[in-house]
Scaffold this motif. Structure first.
Motif, PDB file in Angstrom:
ATOM      1  N   LEU A 152     -39.117   2.614 -35.370  1.00 15.15           N
ATOM      2  CA  LEU A 152     -39.460   2.290 -33.695  1.00 15.15           C
ATOM      3  C   LEU A 152     -38.851   3.410 -32.655  1.00 15.15           C
ATOM      4  N   THR A 153     -37.855   3.824 -33.112  1.00 14.11           N
ATOM      5  CA  THR A 153     -37.127   4.618 -31.858  1.00 14.11           C
ATOM      6  C   THR A 153     -37.517   5.141 -31.101  1.00 14.11           C
ATOM      7  N   ALA A 154     -38.580   6.621 -32.545  1.00 17.51           N
ATOM      8  CA  ALA A 154     -39.474   7.509 -31.895  1.00 17.51           C
ATOM      9  C   ALA A 154     -40.462   6.732 -31.422  1.00 17.51           C
ATOM     10  N   PHE A 155     -41.343   5.445 -31.112  1.00 18.59           N
ATOM     11  CA  PHE A 155     -41.799   4.677 -30.909  1.00 18.59           C
ATOM     12  C   PHE A 155     -42.102   4.727 -29.664  1.00 18.59           C
ATOM     13  N   ILE A 161     -44.568   5.564 -24.140  1.00 17.62           N
ATOM     14  CA  ILE A 161     -44.204   3.287 -24.172  1.00 17.62           C
ATOM     15  C   ILE A 161     -42.894   3.736 -23.069  1.00 17.62           C
ATOM     16  N   ALA A 162     -42.564   4.703 -22.760  1.00 16.29           N
ATOM     17  CA  ALA A 162     -41.576   4.577 -22.430  1.00 16.29           C
ATOM     18  C   ALA A 162     -40.965   3.989 -21.429  1.00 16.29           C
ATOM     19  N   PRO A 163     -41.933   4.392 -20.217  1.00 15.46           N
ATOM     20  CA  PRO A 163     -42.371   3.999 -19.107  1.00 15.46           C
ATOM     21  C   PRO A 163     -42.434   2.349 -18.448  1.00 15.46           C
ATOM     22  N   PRO A 205     -29.568  -4.753 -13.646  1.00 18.51           N
ATOM     23  CA  PRO A 205     -30.705  -3.205 -13.427  1.00 18.51           C
ATOM     24  C   PRO A 205     -30.353  -1.886 -14.565  1.00 18.51           C
ATOM     25  N   GLY A 206     -30.607  -1.170 -15.467  1.00 19.49           N
ATOM     26  CA  GLY A 206     -30.150  -0.445 -15.923  1.00 19.49           C
ATOM     27  C   GLY A 206     -30.172  -0.874 -17.260  1.00 19.49           C
ATOM     28  N   SER A 207     -30.179  -1.525 -17.881  1.00 22.09           N
ATOM     29  CA  SER A 207     -30.231  -2.184 -18.966  1.00 22.09           C
ATOM     30  C   SER A 207     -30.794  -1.886 -19.232  1.00 22.09           C
ATOM     31  N   LEU A 212     -33.669   2.596 -23.272  1.00 24.84           N
ATOM     32  CA  LEU A 212     -34.412   3.641 -24.420  1.00 24.84           C
ATOM     33  C   LEU A 212     -33.556   5.328 -23.972  1.00 24.84           C
ATOM     34  N   ALA A 213     -32.110   5.093 -23.418  1.00 23.14           N
ATOM     35  CA  ALA A 213     -31.092   6.097 -23.479  1.00 23.14           C
ATOM     36  C   ALA A 213     -31.209   6.514 -25.351  1.00 23.14           C
ATOM     37  N   VAL A 214     -30.672   5.180 -25.481  1.00 21.19           N
ATOM     38  CA  VAL A 214     -30.001   5.136 -26.955  1.00 21.19           C
ATOM     39  C   VAL A 214     -31.259   5.971 -28.068  1.00 21.19           C
ATOM     40  N   ALA A 215     -32.384   5.329 -28.267  1.00 22.64           N
ATOM     41  CA  ALA A 215     -33.357   5.419 -28.756  1.00 22.64           C
ATOM     42  C   ALA A 215     -34.098   7.094 -28.483  1.00 22.64           C
ATOM     43  N   ARG A 216     -33.320   7.453 -27.346  1.00 21.34           N
ATOM     44  CA  ARG A 216     -34.254   8.741 -27.669  1.00 21.34           C
ATOM     45  C   ARG A 216     -32.890   9.755 -28.544  1.00 21.34           C
TER      46      ARG A 216
END
Length: 296
Positions: A152-155, A161-163, A205-207, A212-216
């Protein structure tokens, strides 16, 4: 100091659940971490999962605070804590901030309870400072032997997908409802306040950028966590898993248990990823028994 409206209440308890703030140093700048505190006795620090916050423990705090001083944090980037720009969201950086929180609140040592992503952060914090952790309670913790999160995090981290995740997810309630429902083994046990409670701080804002930062760094972090596990092998540990967990593979529990010398595994049959919400009475009983039977 304020009374926390999202902390949860129980009629048989009369103590206050108080809202506090700790100021952490993040890259030379101050960032405020929100936390709830209740009870008296040895310190018990609660660390929520990726899209959770101290709200996750609203059914646990009243019970666990009977014999401990409970500290339920909102990790930086989540809940109602600050969301610093360009925050390092690796397991290790989050663990270092957890230890800094302990310093700021005068906790020389504590019992540490973490769930999901917070379980991985808790293991890393214990590896960085094993002498400060009396016991560990790990609830469906993210670990190197569960493939679910890796895919999931790679996806989510992909350039396409990220934006979409950051810009569209906040506005699609049906998506929130779908994933929230999947966290429970029996949807009939979803508390009525649960979905909206988790959605509330996600409007800040920023949540989603935090998630996403955790996933990266997820897969890299898992390798670092695996290498760190020998440093926590001797800490008395309770593993709690829901047999129907769809977020962290229940089969990974045995792999993790094998690497911890003083470890007990409790599995809740028919329960999903959030046993502290789905079957809170059973959850609180198991945790309280472990802490009392392993008291120093």
């Amino acid at each position: 100091m304020n009374s926390a409206s999202d902390a949860g209440t129980h009629p048989q308890h009369e103590f206050a659940i108080e809202e506090h703030w700790a100021t952490l140093d993040v890259g030379g700048k101050n960032a405020r971490m929100r936390y709830l505190r209740a009870g008296s006795g040895p310190a018990l620090l609660l660390v929520h999962g990726l899209l959770g916050y101290s709200f996750s423990w609203r059914f646990c705090i009243p019970a666990l605070a009977q014999h401990t001083t409970v500290y339920a944090i909102d990790l930086l980037g989540t809940g109602f804590s600050d969301r610093p720009a360009k925050l390092d969201c690796s397991f290790k950086a989050s663990a270092e901030r957890l230890l800094q929180f302990m310093d700021k609140t005068g906790l020389a040592s504590c019992d540490l309870l973490g769930t999901s992503h917070g379980g991985a952060v808790s293991m890393m914090a214990a590896a960085l400072a094993p002498e400060r952790m009396k016991r560990l309670v790990l609830v469906d913790p993210v670990n190197p032997w569960s493939a679910h999160g890796k895919r999931l995090t790679a996806f989510l981290s992909s350039l396409v997908i990220a934006p979409l995740f950051v810009n569209l997810t906040p506005h699609v309630r049906s998506l929130h409802e779908y994933y929230h429902r999947r966290m429970f083994g029996d949807p009939r046990r979803i508390p009525p306040d649960s979905l909206e409670g988790y959605r509330k701080p996600m409007r800040i804002p920023g949540s989603y950028e935090y998630a996403l930062a955790v996933a990266r760094s997820w897969n890299r972090d898992l390798k670092e966590l695996e290498a760190a596990l020998p440093r926590i092998a001797n800490i008395p540990t309770l593993l709690i898993w829901g047999s129907l967990d769809t977020a962290v593979d229940p089969a990974s529990a045995e792999q993790l248990k094998q690497r911890l010398r003083d470890c007990r595994l409790v599995t809740f049959d028919g329960v999903g990823h959030l046993p502290y919400e789905e079957t809170p009475e059973d959850f609180n009983r198991v945790v309280a028994e472990f802490l009392s039977s392993n008291s120093h």
